[in-house]
Design a protein around this motif. Structure first.
Motif, mmCIF file in Angstrom:
data_model
loop_
_atom_site.group_PDB
_atom_site.id
_atom_site.type_symbol
_atom_site.label_atom_id
_atom_site.label_comp_id
_atom_site.label_asym_id
_atom_site.label_seq_id
_atom_site.Cartn_x
_atom_site.Cartn_y
_atom_site.Cartn_z
ATOM 1 N N ASN A 1 15.010 11.623 22.846
ATOM 2 C CA ASN A 1 15.191 13.025 22.479
ATOM 3 C C ASN A 1 15.858 13.082 21.106
ATOM 4 O OD1 ASN A 1 16.474 15.712 22.254
ATOM 5 N ND2 ASN A 1 15.692 16.002 24.318
ATOM 6 N N SER A 2 15.061 13.293 20.081
ATOM 7 C CA SER A 2 15.574 13.224 18.709
ATOM 8 C C SER A 2 16.578 14.347 18.418
ATOM 9 C CB SER A 2 14.425 13.260 17.697
ATOM 10 O OG SER A 2 13.660 14.435 17.857
ATOM 11 N N ALA A 3 16.381 15.526 19.033
ATOM 12 C CA ALA A 3 17.306 16.642 18.796
ATOM 13 C C ALA A 3 18.709 16.294 19.290
ATOM 14 C CB ALA A 3 16.794 17.894 19.490
ATOM 15 N N ALA A 4 18.795 15.678 20.472
ATOM 16 C CA ALA A 4 20.098 15.297 21.025
ATOM 17 C C ALA A 4 20.755 14.210 20.174
ATOM 18 C CB ALA A 4 19.934 14.821 22.465
ATOM 19 N N LEU A 5 19.965 13.240 19.732
ATOM 20 C CA LEU A 5 20.497 12.166 18.883
ATOM 21 C C LEU A 5 21.055 12.731 17.577
ATOM 22 C CD1 LEU A 5 17.579 9.621 19.405
ATOM 23 C CD2 LEU A 5 19.899 9.353 20.278
ATOM 24 N N ALA A 6 20.308 13.648 16.969
ATOM 25 C CA ALA A 6 20.746 14.241 15.702
ATOM 26 C C ALA A 6 22.015 15.066 15.895
ATOM 27 C CB ALA A 6 19.639 15.109 15.119
ATOM 28 N N LYS A 7 22.097 15.764 17.027
ATOM 29 C CA LYS A 7 23.262 16.606 17.282
ATOM 30 C C LYS A 7 24.519 15.744 17.452
ATOM 31 C CE LYS A 7 24.162 21.057 17.819
ATOM 32 N NZ LYS A 7 23.869 22.055 16.812
#
Length: 280
Positions: A149-155
């Motif tokens: 989950n790229s969004a969670a990693l970025a957050k």
């Protein structure tokens, strides 16, 4: 009429009472709907669906404390339910019961560890209160189960940045970008960190990637022109500023950099004109 007749013939007929309650709900007759469901619950007191409906009706009537009581009963006595958790959390927070709202979301995550709606609410709550460590913990648990989950990693990278841990932040942002190379927000966060720690070589490289993917955005041109100005590469700075202001002629950010650029070169009149334009 049929349902009311059925109840007259058999007062201990919860199904008919519940169905009559649904009819009243569809007509927005909240008090009558509440009465029908309560009558049905006298004979089927642990009917989870009916108690859920009662909670919903009590909300419609503005009786939030009573609604909270019904939902709390469901949380304690019925199988975990996302709808109940979300409604109870909203009621807690609407009534300024922030700790209770947090606890119910955490409790929900134990049962539904990958439920996005619960994670988003909890993370947003922590972010709004500056509790970045807690937000990071929630998302770290999530990405153990959903590592792509790229969004969670970025957050997580964003929160590490907020906590002044740039090296950790870059690790998480790089993970996100390895999964979604065109993830604009993640690359912007990475560039901001590289500029802050004065890693200008990599910052410039990332800016060029950003521009190649997103075109000449105002933000990217501001960052690149400021970078070139800091490096005292005045010719390239002017080229980028002229290019940017041709496309974004009233950009306050670009104009401010241009005014400062003229000032550093001793081009006082041009600098004054730019700053007067900004004031106007």
């Amino acid at each position: 009429k049929h349902l009311r007749r059925a109840i007259e013939l058999n007062s201990s007929y919860p199904w008919a009472s519940f169905r009559l309650g649904i009819v009243y709900l569809s007509q927005k007759k909240w008090e009558l709907a509440l009465h029908s469901f309560e009558q049905g619950l006298k004979n089927d007191g642990r009917n989870e669906w009916a108690i859920q409906q009662v909670g919903n009706i009590l909300e419609k009537l503005g009786k939030n404390e009573e609604a909270i009581g019904r939902y709390e009963w469901l949380i304690e006595n019925a199988p975990a339910n996302i709808l109940t958790i979300n409604r109870l959390n909203r009621l807690y927070w609407d009534n300024f019961l922030f700790e209770e709202g947090e606890k119910i979301l955490l409790r929900g995550l134990k049962k539904f560890p990958t439920e996005i709606s619960l994670i988003e609410k909890l993370v947003s709550y922590y972010e709004s209160h500056g509790l970045f460590e807690k937000a990071t913990d929630v998302l770290s648990s999530f990405v153990k189960l959903k590592p792509y989950n790229s969004a969670a990693l970025a957050k997580i990278g964003f929160y590490e940045k907020k906590m002044n841990r740039p090296k950790k932040a870059l690790i998480w942002l790089n993970k996100a970008l390895s999964l979604s190379n065109d993830f604009e927000w993640a690359r912007m966060q990475k560039i901001a960190i590289l500029l802050k720690i004065e890693n200008t070589k990599n910052a410039e490289k990332e800016l060029k990637i950003f521009i190649s993917q997103n075109g000449d955005t105002e933000w990217a041109l501001m960052q690149l022109s400021q970078l070139k100005l800091n490096q005292k590469e005045f010719t390239e700075t002017e080229i980028i500023l002229n290019k940017g202001l041709k496309k974004f002629k009233d950009s306050p950010g670009l104009l401010q950099i241009q005014g400062h650029f003229y000032y550093l070169q001793g081009r006082w009149h041009e600098s004054e004109l730019v700053f007067r334009k900004l004031l106007n």
